[in-house]
Write an enzyme that holds these catalytic residues in place. Structure first.
Site, PDB file in Angstrom:
ATOM      1  CB  SER A  12      -5.310   7.671  21.472  1.00  0.00           C
ATOM      2  OG  SER A  12      -5.034   6.312  21.196  1.00  0.00           O
ATOM      3  CG  HIS A 108       0.148  -5.889  16.458  1.00  0.00           C
ATOM      4  ND1 HIS A 108      -0.303  -5.606  15.186  1.00  0.00           N
ATOM      5  CD2 HIS A 108      -0.441  -7.047  16.829  1.00  0.00           C
ATOM      6  CE1 HIS A 108      -1.143  -6.582  14.810  1.00  0.00           C
ATOM      7  NE2 HIS A 108      -1.243  -7.462  15.780  1.00  0.00           N
TER       8      HIS A 108
HETATM    9  N1  NHR Z   1       6.115  -2.416   8.412  1.00  0.00           N
HETATM   10  C1  NHR Z   1       6.957  -3.473   8.618  1.00  0.00           C
HETATM   11  N2  NHR Z   1       7.896  -3.739   7.694  1.00  0.00           N
HETATM   12  N3  NHR Z   1       6.868  -4.263   9.713  1.00  0.00           N
HETATM   13  C2  NHR Z   1       5.934  -4.052  10.633  1.00  0.00           C
HETATM   14  O1  NHR Z   1       5.876  -4.859  11.686  1.00  0.00           O
HETATM   15  C3  NHR Z   1       4.996  -2.970  10.475  1.00  0.00           C
HETATM   16  C4  NHR Z   1       5.125  -2.148   9.328  1.00  0.00           C
HETATM   17  C5  NHR Z   1       4.223  -1.087   9.136  1.00  0.00           C
HETATM   18  C6  NHR Z   1       3.179  -0.884  10.011  1.00  0.00           C
HETATM   19  C7  NHR Z   1       1.839  -1.549  11.988  1.00  0.00           C
HETATM   20  C8  NHR Z   1       0.957  -2.803  11.812  1.00  0.00           C
HETATM   21  C9  NHR Z   1      -0.018  -2.942  12.972  1.00  0.00           C
HETATM   22  O2  NHR Z   1       0.403  -2.711  14.132  1.00  0.00           O
HETATM   23  C10 NHR Z   1       3.027  -1.709  11.132  1.00  0.00           C
HETATM   24  C11 NHR Z   1       3.935  -2.745  11.374  1.00  0.00           C
HETATM   25  C12 NHR Z   1      -0.793  -1.790   8.582  1.00  0.00           C
HETATM   26  C13 NHR Z   1      -0.879  -3.036   7.953  1.00  0.00           C
HETATM   27  C14 NHR Z   1      -1.469  -3.139   6.559  1.00  0.00           C
HETATM   28  O3  NHR Z   1      -1.925  -4.189   6.145  1.00  0.00           O
HETATM   29  C15 NHR Z   1      -0.421  -4.169   8.599  1.00  0.00           C
HETATM   30  C16 NHR Z   1       0.167  -4.064   9.853  1.00  0.00           C
HETATM   31  C17 NHR Z   1       0.268  -2.838  10.478  1.00  0.00           C
HETATM   32  C18 NHR Z   1      -0.213  -1.673   9.844  1.00  0.00           C
HETATM   33  N4  NHR Z   1      -1.448  -2.007   5.796  1.00  0.00           N
HETATM   34  C19 NHR Z   1      -1.964  -1.966   4.419  1.00  0.00           C
HETATM   35  C20 NHR Z   1      -0.841  -1.739   3.389  1.00  0.00           C
HETATM   36  O4  NHR Z   1      -1.068  -2.139   2.260  1.00  0.00           O
HETATM   37  C21 NHR Z   1      -2.897  -0.794   4.253  1.00  0.00           C
HETATM   38  C22 NHR Z   1      -3.983  -0.838   5.290  1.00  0.00           C
HETATM   39  C23 NHR Z   1      -4.715   0.496   5.302  1.00  0.00           C
HETATM   40  O5  NHR Z   1      -4.235   1.441   4.642  1.00  0.00           O
HETATM   41  O6  NHR Z   1      -5.729   0.548   6.032  1.00  0.00           O
HETATM   42  O7  NHR Z   1       0.207  -1.129   3.755  1.00  0.00           O
HETATM   43  O8  NHR Z   1      -1.185  -3.321  12.770  1.00  0.00           O
HETATM   44  C1  GAR Z   2      -3.852   1.387  18.238  1.00  0.00           C
HETATM   45  O1  GAR Z   2      -4.790   0.546  18.867  1.00  0.00           O
HETATM   46  C2  GAR Z   2      -2.736   0.569  17.684  1.00  0.00           C
HETATM   47  O2  GAR Z   2      -2.475  -0.598  18.428  1.00  0.00           O
HETATM   48  C3  GAR Z   2      -3.298   0.184  16.335  1.00  0.00           C
HETATM   49  O3  GAR Z   2      -4.122   1.254  15.877  1.00  0.00           O
HETATM   50  C4  GAR Z   2      -4.478   2.017  17.009  1.00  0.00           C
HETATM   51  C5  GAR Z   2      -3.914   3.388  16.804  1.00  0.00           C
HETATM   52  O4  GAR Z   2      -4.600   4.224  17.648  1.00  0.00           O
HETATM   53  N1  GAR Z   2      -2.236   0.058  15.382  1.00  0.00           N
HETATM   54  C6  GAR Z   2      -2.501  -0.590  14.242  1.00  0.00           C
HETATM   55  O5  GAR Z   2      -3.458  -1.313  14.152  1.00  0.00           O
HETATM   56  C7  GAR Z   2      -1.566  -0.345  13.104  1.00  0.00           C
HETATM   57  N2  GAR Z   2      -0.291   0.086  13.580  1.00  0.00           N
HETATM   58  P1  GAR Z   2      -4.139   5.742  17.777  1.00  0.00           P
HETATM   59  O6  GAR Z   2      -4.080   6.332  16.368  1.00  0.00           O
HETATM   60  O7  GAR Z   2      -5.230   6.336  18.628  1.00  0.00           O
HETATM   61  O8  GAR Z   2      -2.786   5.733  18.456  1.00  0.00           O
END
Ligand code: NHR
Ligand code: GAR
Length: 218
Positions: A12, A108
């Site tokens: 989205s 985020h």
């Molecule tokens: N990478 C870095 N280095 N720094 C950030 O700030 C990042 C990033 C990659 C993704 C998005 C973040 C969010 O907005 C993001 C920010 C996934 C996880 C996670 O735990 C954490 C934060 C975010 C996205 N991922 C697991 C992993 O092992 C897998 C989770 C899954 O597959 O559902 O990579 O929330």
């Molecule tokens: C959004 O709410 C975003 O803030 C969150 O996942 C949703 C993505 O929605 N992001 C994370 O939690 C990890 N980066 P979308 O696929 O509809 O854009």
């Protein structure tokens, strides 16, 4: 500028960017949508908008670094100027971050530095906060800790469920992400060694946008 959007799910936020582009309000263009999951609904949104898509299944790689190297090489071959993470769920390593330093954004679903990590809406409700929201930040190797650029702020209602709160937050995501991307691709926003700079001034704190604010005025 050439923009690549990385997704893992519904897309989205991608759609909000594609809509801005379609309305001629996004300097630069989204030329690639890349997903680590072949079933991401956002891939169909990209195809419907005529944007190229590629799937890099992270499970096909032995290490995070191997996955990141393949993605980084692909993005460099495409001449990508800005990488936008939009619901992208794989933590990135310096293998991808270094070649795109200062050119990767993420959104985020919380008012960082509060509620880093996952399940942010439930945690905000459990914590009883009055305000919640979303943050666009530059991506650095430290998770959810990159320099913040702007935030969408929403009130928390006493009878909120996580789903109701998520909907209220997402409505703001779809406003502040295009705003931040517009700032970057129009050359107004950069990341310097001492933090983000907007319009020639250092951002000591993220720009706070409320639901009633007109983001087009920015
Ligand atoms: N990478 C870095 N280095 N720094 C950030 O700030 C990042 C990033 C990659 C993704 C998005 C973040 C969010 O907005 C993001 C920010 C996934 C996880 C996670 O735990 C954490 C934060 C975010 C996205 N991922 C697991 C992993 O092992 C897998 C989770 C899954 O597959 O559902 O990579 O929330
Ligand atoms: C959004 O709410 C975003 O803030 C969150 O996942 C949703 C993505 O929605 N992001 C994370 O939690 C990890 N980066 P979308 O696929 O509809 O854009």
């Amino acid at each position: 500028m050439r923009i690549a959007v990385l997704i893992s799910g519904s897309g989205s936020n991608l759609q909000a960017l594609l809509d801005e582009q379609g309305a001629g309000r996004l300097p630069g263009s989204v030329v690639e949508v890349l997903s680590n999951r072949a079933d991401a609904r956002g891939l169909q949104r990209a195809a419907d908008a005529g944007v190229a898509t590629t799937v890099f299944d992270h499970r096909a790689y032995d290490t995070r670094e191997a996955f990141d190297a393949a993605v980084a090489n692909h993005l460099q071959r495409l001449g990508i100027d800005l990488v936008v993470l939009a619901g992208f769920m794989r933590i990135l390593t310096p293998t991808l971050i270094a070649p795109f330093a200062g050119r990767i954004l993420n959104i985020h679903p919380s008012l960082l530095p509060d509620f880093r990590g996952l399940h942010t809406h439930e945690r905000a409700l459990d914590a009883g906060v009055q305000e919640h929201g979303c943050t666009v930040h530059f991506v650095t190797p430290e998770l959810d800790a990159g320099p913040p650029i702007c935030q969408g702020v929403v009130p928390v209602h006493t009878d909120d469920t996580p789903e109701a709160l998520a909907r209220r937050v997402q409505a703001q995501e779809h406003r502040i992400y295009p705003l931040a991307v517009r700032w970057y691709t129009s050359g107004r926003l950069t990341l310097a060694d001492d933090g983000p700079w907007l319009d020639g001034r250092r951002l000591d704190a993220p720009v706070r946008v409320h639901a009633e604010d007109d983001v087009d005025a920015w």
